[in-house]
Write an enzyme that holds these catalytic residues in place. Structure first.
Site, PDB file in Angstrom:
ATOM      1  CE1 TYR A  52      -3.022  -3.028   0.427  1.00 51.99           C
ATOM      2  CE2 TYR A  52      -3.624  -2.226   2.611  1.00 51.99           C
ATOM      3  CZ  TYR A  52      -3.779  -3.137   1.586  1.00 51.99           C
ATOM      4  OH  TYR A  52      -4.687  -4.154   1.711  1.00 51.99           O
ATOM      5  CG  HIS A 110      -0.649  -8.505   0.053  1.00 49.13           C
ATOM      6  ND1 HIS A 110      -0.317  -7.175  -0.063  1.00 49.13           N
ATOM      7  CD2 HIS A 110      -1.997  -8.544  -0.029  1.00 49.13           C
ATOM      8  CE1 HIS A 110      -1.417  -6.456  -0.204  1.00 49.13           C
ATOM      9  NE2 HIS A 110      -2.443  -7.258  -0.191  1.00 49.13           N
TER      10      HIS A 110
END
Length: 285
Positions: A52, A110
């Site tokens: 992010y 992830h």
């Protein structure tokens, strides 16, 4: 907003709030205030990721929130491209340094594949190496709980077969219109808590007439209905927003969806992500 006070307990005894704040698409310089706003409203579960690009800002928000660190639950994610032990060790320490925190409450792999090969090749060995690095950091007290994200059953079985610590969480794309029922059942069987990201379908579900009509029936907004749906599925719900008004509204979900309406939402399949299909998780793979 009692949902903000409700928690699940992971198999290792760590508690995790049922509703959290997702921070995908919140810029690093905006993240500190978003976190502080959320904490002031009552959120105690904050989710970020190396991918992010806002770990620094999220960490600053946690440190300057005015709430003791042990009252907040902070999650981050190991970049999907890291599929080796040494790289994972360095990245875990890198997240701790970037966040400016002494420990991480939950860290996830992830994705089982790098984003440029999502649902593609075989990265079983690389995932086992990355998992071993998470296990070591967990044993060292750097991370309180460890898990995965976007893992299918075969990916989970690969980790479970060789792990000393079983995955405690699997963060998945779950929303009305995309409910992976079999995978949810498998995770429940293995005592793996599911976290639902994009519970409002990255916003595209706002245009669904049937969902809008159902929300009107309950006297709630479409986002409130969708968040409540994921909560009643037994997941942690992680709606993402930097808007304090939306944060407050997203937590006002103290109503009950009937069994018939839960079934209708579970069976919904008509979701077109449009421009968002450029992102691997929305691509339909």
């Amino acid at each position: 907003m009692t949902i903000l006070n409700e928690t699940y307990t992971l198999p290792n005894g760590v508690t995790i709030p049922r509703l959290g704040l997702g921070t995908w698409f919140i810029d690093d310089d905006k993240a500190p205030q978003a976190v502080r706003d959320a904490v002031e409203i009552g959120y105690r579960n904050i989710d970020t990721a190396q991918a992010y690009g806002n770990e620094r800002g999220v960490g600053e928000g946690v440190r300057t929130s005015g709430v003791p660190r042990d009252e907040l639950f902070l999650s981050t994610k190991l970049a999907a491209e890291i599929k080796d032990y040494d790289g994972a060790v360095a990245a875990i320490d890198g997240s701790l340094a970037t966040l400016g925190l002494e420990h991480i409450d939950l860290m996830l792999i992830h994705s089982p594949q790098p984003w440029n090969d999502f649902r593609g090749g075989d990265y079983a060995e690389g995932n086992r190496q990355a998992w071993r690095a998470l296990e070591d950091a967990h044993r060292a007290g750097k991370i309180r709980a460890i898990g995965v994200s976007n893992f299918q059953r075969a990916d989970l079985e690969n980790i479970l077969a060789g792990s000393t610590v079983a995955p405690q969480v699997n963060q998945l794309l779950v929303h009305a219109g995309n409910t992976p029922t079999e995978l949810l059942s498998y995770c429940e069987e293995k005592r793996i808590l599911v976290e639902a990201y994009s519970p409002i379908a990255h916003g595209v579900i706002l245009g669904n007439a049937d969902v809008r009509a159902m929300a009107e029936k309950y006297g709630v907004s479409v986002p409130q209905l969708c968040i409540r749906y994921t909560l009643q599925l037994g997941t942690v719900s992680l709606p993402k927003t930097a808007n304090p008004e939306h944060m407050r509204s997203n937590a006002e979900v103290d109503f009950e969806i009937s069994e018939d309406d839960m079934t209708a939402l579970r069976d919904l399949r008509d979701v077109d992500y449009g421009e968002h299909t450029a992102f691997p998780v929305y691509s339909g793979k």
